[in-house]
Design a protein around this motif. Structure first.
Motif, PDB file in Angstrom:
ATOM      1  N   GLY A 259      23.415  54.409  46.685  1.00  0.00           N
ATOM      2  CA  GLY A 259      22.506  53.860  45.679  1.00  0.00           C
ATOM      3  C   GLY A 259      22.619  52.360  45.506  1.00  0.00           C
ATOM      4  N   HIS A 260      23.709  51.773  46.000  1.00  0.00           N
ATOM      5  CA  HIS A 260      23.930  50.329  45.848  1.00  0.00           C
ATOM      6  C   HIS A 260      23.824  49.559  47.163  1.00  0.00           C
ATOM      7  CE1 HIS A 260      25.489  51.742  42.012  1.00  0.00           C
ATOM      8  NE2 HIS A 260      25.203  50.535  41.584  1.00  0.00           N
ATOM      9  N   ARG A 261      23.341  50.227  48.217  1.00  0.00           N
ATOM     10  CA  ARG A 261      23.167  49.527  49.499  1.00  0.00           C
ATOM     11  C   ARG A 261      22.250  48.326  49.277  1.00  0.00           C
ATOM     12  NH1 ARG A 261      23.515  54.610  52.791  1.00  0.00           N
ATOM     13  NH2 ARG A 261      25.616  54.413  53.614  1.00  0.00           N
ATOM     14  N   GLY A 262      22.654  47.211  49.838  1.00  0.00           N
ATOM     15  CA  GLY A 262      21.837  46.012  49.712  1.00  0.00           C
ATOM     16  C   GLY A 262      22.095  45.231  48.430  1.00  0.00           C
ATOM     17  N   SER A 263      22.924  45.743  47.550  1.00  0.00           N
ATOM     18  CA  SER A 263      23.217  45.038  46.300  1.00  0.00           C
ATOM     19  C   SER A 263      24.369  44.063  46.508  1.00  0.00           C
ATOM     20  CB  SER A 263      23.581  46.037  45.195  1.00  0.00           C
ATOM     21  OG  SER A 263      24.898  46.526  45.389  1.00  0.00           O
ATOM     22  N   ALA A 264      24.602  43.237  45.514  1.00  0.00           N
ATOM     23  CA  ALA A 264      25.695  42.262  45.577  1.00  0.00           C
ATOM     24  C   ALA A 264      27.058  42.951  45.665  1.00  0.00           C
ATOM     25  CB  ALA A 264      25.643  41.350  44.353  1.00  0.00           C
ATOM     26  N   ASN A 265      27.164  44.168  45.138  1.00  0.00           N
ATOM     27  CA  ASN A 265      28.433  44.909  45.110  1.00  0.00           C
ATOM     28  C   ASN A 265      28.552  45.944  46.220  1.00  0.00           C
ATOM     29  OD1 ASN A 265      29.246  43.611  42.698  1.00  0.00           O
ATOM     30  ND2 ASN A 265      27.949  45.010  41.540  1.00  0.00           N
ATOM     31  N   ALA A 266      27.611  45.967  47.142  1.00  0.00           N
ATOM     32  CA  ALA A 266      27.550  47.037  48.143  1.00  0.00           C
ATOM     33  C   ALA A 266      28.850  47.179  48.934  1.00  0.00           C
ATOM     34  CB  ALA A 266      26.381  46.798  49.094  1.00  0.00           C
ATOM     35  N   GLU A 267      29.418  46.073  49.365  1.00  0.00           N
ATOM     36  CA  GLU A 267      30.634  46.141  50.185  1.00  0.00           C
ATOM     37  C   GLU A 267      31.809  46.696  49.383  1.00  0.00           C
ATOM     38  OE1 GLU A 267      33.403  42.960  52.433  1.00  0.00           O
ATOM     39  OE2 GLU A 267      31.255  42.761  52.827  1.00  0.00           O
ATOM     40  N   GLN A 268      31.954  46.238  48.157  1.00  0.00           N
ATOM     41  CA  GLN A 268      33.038  46.732  47.289  1.00  0.00           C
ATOM     42  C   GLN A 268      32.906  48.232  47.045  1.00  0.00           C
ATOM     43  OE1 GLN A 268      32.541  44.174  43.792  1.00  0.00           O
ATOM     44  NE2 GLN A 268      34.762  43.915  43.829  1.00  0.00           N
ATOM     45  N   ILE A 269      31.686  48.673  46.783  1.00  0.00           N
ATOM     46  CA  ILE A 269      31.461  50.075  46.455  1.00  0.00           C
ATOM     47  C   ILE A 269      31.650  50.954  47.689  1.00  0.00           C
ATOM     48  CG2 ILE A 269      29.789  51.746  45.573  1.00  0.00           C
ATOM     49  CD1 ILE A 269      28.665  49.428  43.838  1.00  0.00           C
ATOM     50  N   GLU A 270      31.249  50.458  48.844  1.00  0.00           N
ATOM     51  CA  GLU A 270      31.464  51.208  50.094  1.00  0.00           C
ATOM     52  C   GLU A 270      32.959  51.360  50.364  1.00  0.00           C
ATOM     53  OE1 GLU A 270      30.608  53.570  53.147  1.00  0.00           O
ATOM     54  OE2 GLU A 270      29.035  52.702  51.906  1.00  0.00           O
ATOM     55  N   ARG A 271      33.719  50.286  50.132  1.00  0.00           N
ATOM     56  CA  ARG A 271      35.174  50.340  50.309  1.00  0.00           C
ATOM     57  C   ARG A 271      35.798  51.320  49.307  1.00  0.00           C
ATOM     58  NH1 ARG A 271      37.181  45.034  49.228  1.00  0.00           N
ATOM     59  NH2 ARG A 271      35.234  44.591  50.179  1.00  0.00           N
ATOM     60  N   LEU A 272      35.293  51.316  48.079  1.00  0.00           N
ATOM     61  CA  LEU A 272      35.766  52.257  47.064  1.00  0.00           C
ATOM     62  C   LEU A 272      35.529  53.696  47.520  1.00  0.00           C
ATOM     63  CD1 LEU A 272      36.748  52.918  44.120  1.00  0.00           C
ATOM     64  CD2 LEU A 272      34.330  52.759  43.462  1.00  0.00           C
ATOM     65  N   ALA A 273      34.343  53.978  48.036  1.00  0.00           N
ATOM     66  CA  ALA A 273      34.025  55.325  48.518  1.00  0.00           C
ATOM     67  C   ALA A 273      34.950  55.719  49.681  1.00  0.00           C
ATOM     68  CB  ALA A 273      32.560  55.407  48.944  1.00  0.00           C
ATOM     69  N   ASP A 274      35.221  54.767  50.564  1.00  0.00           N
ATOM     70  CA  ASP A 274      36.142  55.038  51.681  1.00  0.00           C
ATOM     71  C   ASP A 274      37.549  55.340  51.168  1.00  0.00           C
ATOM     72  OD1 ASP A 274      34.074  54.614  53.492  1.00  0.00           O
ATOM     73  OD2 ASP A 274      34.722  52.576  54.013  1.00  0.00           O
ATOM     74  N   ASP A 275      37.995  54.569  50.165  1.00  0.00           N
ATOM     75  CA  ASP A 275      39.327  54.796  49.589  1.00  0.00           C
ATOM     76  C   ASP A 275      39.417  56.162  48.900  1.00  0.00           C
ATOM     77  OD1 ASP A 275      40.272  52.372  50.465  1.00  0.00           O
ATOM     78  OD2 ASP A 275      40.180  51.388  48.499  1.00  0.00           O
ATOM     79  N   ILE A 276      38.360  56.544  48.216  1.00  0.00           N
ATOM     80  CA  ILE A 276      38.353  57.842  47.539  1.00  0.00           C
ATOM     81  C   ILE A 276      38.411  58.973  48.565  1.00  0.00           C
ATOM     82  CG2 ILE A 276      36.888  59.385  46.149  1.00  0.00           C
ATOM     83  CD1 ILE A 276      36.182  56.856  44.461  1.00  0.00           C
ATOM     84  N   ALA A 277      37.700  58.806  49.677  1.00  0.00           N
ATOM     85  CA  ALA A 277      37.774  59.801  50.762  1.00  0.00           C
ATOM     86  C   ALA A 277      39.179  59.831  51.363  1.00  0.00           C
ATOM     87  CB  ALA A 277      36.726  59.493  51.833  1.00  0.00           C
ATOM     88  N   ALA A 278      39.789  58.658  51.522  1.00  0.00           N
ATOM     89  CA  ALA A 278      41.154  58.602  52.061  1.00  0.00           C
ATOM     90  C   ALA A 278      42.144  59.269  51.110  1.00  0.00           C
ATOM     91  CB  ALA A 278      41.558  57.148  52.319  1.00  0.00           C
ATOM     92  N   ASP A 279      41.913  59.130  49.814  1.00  0.00           N
ATOM     93  CA  ASP A 279      42.793  59.777  48.838  1.00  0.00           C
ATOM     94  C   ASP A 279      42.703  61.304  48.950  1.00  0.00           C
ATOM     95  OD1 ASP A 279      43.590  57.306  47.927  1.00  0.00           O
ATOM     96  OD2 ASP A 279      42.257  57.319  46.184  1.00  0.00           O
ATOM     97  N   ARG A 280      41.518  61.804  49.228  1.00  0.00           N
ATOM     98  CA  ARG A 280      41.369  63.245  49.455  1.00  0.00           C
ATOM     99  C   ARG A 280      42.167  63.651  50.695  1.00  0.00           C
ATOM    100  NH1 ARG A 280      38.649  66.910  52.399  1.00  0.00           N
ATOM    101  NH2 ARG A 280      38.187  68.890  51.392  1.00  0.00           N
ATOM    102  N   GLY A 281      42.107  62.822  51.726  1.00  0.00           N
ATOM    103  CA  GLY A 281      42.899  63.072  52.934  1.00  0.00           C
ATOM    104  C   GLY A 281      44.390  63.067  52.639  1.00  0.00           C
ATOM    105  N   ALA A 282      44.822  62.153  51.759  1.00  0.00           N
ATOM    106  CA  ALA A 282      46.236  62.099  51.374  1.00  0.00           C
ATOM    107  C   ALA A 282      46.632  63.387  50.654  1.00  0.00           C
ATOM    108  CB  ALA A 282      46.495  60.890  50.481  1.00  0.00           C
ATOM    109  N   LEU A 283      45.742  63.898  49.847  1.00  0.00           N
ATOM    110  CA  LEU A 283      46.034  65.153  49.139  1.00  0.00           C
ATOM    111  C   LEU A 283      46.146  66.319  50.117  1.00  0.00           C
ATOM    112  CD1 LEU A 283      46.531  66.490  46.446  1.00  0.00           C
ATOM    113  CD2 LEU A 283      44.061  66.607  46.099  1.00  0.00           C
TER     114      LEU A 283
END
Length: 175
Positions: A34-58
Motif C-alpha cells: 500500500g505504500h509502494r512509491g511513497s517516501a517511506n516505501a523502502e523503510q516499510i519494505e524493510r520492516l516487512a522483510d524483518d517481520i518475515a525473518a522474525d517468523r523464520g526465527a520462530l
C-alpha cells in the motif's frame, strides 16, 4: 511429569505465536504494498522483510527445541488476515487514509505480541538449552526498533487521515 506438561504448554504457546506471525507477515506485506512509491516505501519494505525473518526465527526456535510446527493454526490466522481486508473504511473505489491508521495499529499490536513472546522465551532460557539468550535479545531489540518505526508511521497516518488538510478537502468539519 511437570516437565512434560511444561514442554507441551511451550509447544502450544510457540505455535500460537507462529500462527499470529503468519498474520503479521501478511499484514506487513499488505502495508508495504500500500505504500509502494511513497517516501517511506523502502523503510516499510524493510520492516516487512524483518517481520518475515522474525517468523523464520520462530520456526528455527521450534526446531531447536524439538517441537513440531502446527501449520493448521498458521493457515487459520492467514485466512483470517485475508478476510480482515474486507472492511468498510470510507473508501470504495480507492484506498482510504483510514486504512493506513488501522493497518499500522494492527501491525503495532502484532509486534507488541511478538516482543512479549521474545521476553517470555528469555525468561525461560535458563531452563531450555535449545534457546539462545543472545539471539532472543537481538530479536527483542529488533522488535523495539520496529515499534519505534511503526509509531512514527502511525502518527503520520493519523495526521494524514484526520489533519487540517483533510478538513479543507472535505469543505470543513461540521460542528
Amino acid at each position: 511429569m511437570g516437565e512434560s506438561r511444561s514442554r507441551k504448554l511451550l509447544g502450544i504457546y510457540l505455535n500460537d505465536h507462529l500462527a499470529a506471525a503468519a498474520g503479521g507477515v501478511g499484514l506487513a506485506r499488505r502495508v508495504a504494498q500500500g505504500h509502494r512509491g511513497s517516501a517511506n516505501a523502502e523503510q516499510i519494505e524493510r520492516l516487512a522483510d524483518d517481520i518475515a525473518a522474525d517468523r523464520g526465527a520462530l520456526l528455527a526456535i521450534l526446531k531447536s527445541l524439538g517441537l513440531p510446527a502446527r501449520r493448521y493454526k498458521s493457515l487459520a490466522v492467514w485466512t483470517a488476515e485475508k478476510a480482515g481486508r474486507l472492511k468498510l473504511n470510507g473508501g470504495l473505489l480507492r484506498r482510504s487514509p483510514l486504512s493506513d491508521v488501522v493497518e499500522l495499529e494492527a501491525l503495532t499490536l502484532a509486534v507488541e505480541g511478538k516482543s512479549a513472546g521474545w521476553r517470555t522465551l528469555l525468561a525461560i532460557a535458563d531452563r531450555e538449552p535449545g534457546l539462545d539468550p543472545e539471539r532472543l535479545r537481538t530479536l527483542q531489540a529488533r522488535a523495539k526498533a520496529q515499534l519505534t518505526l511503526l509509531e512514527q508511521l502511525r502518527t503520520a497516518a493519523v495526521k494524514d487521515a484526520f489533519g487540517e488538510e483533510r478538513a479543507a478537502e472535505s469543505g470543513g468539519l461540521e460542528r
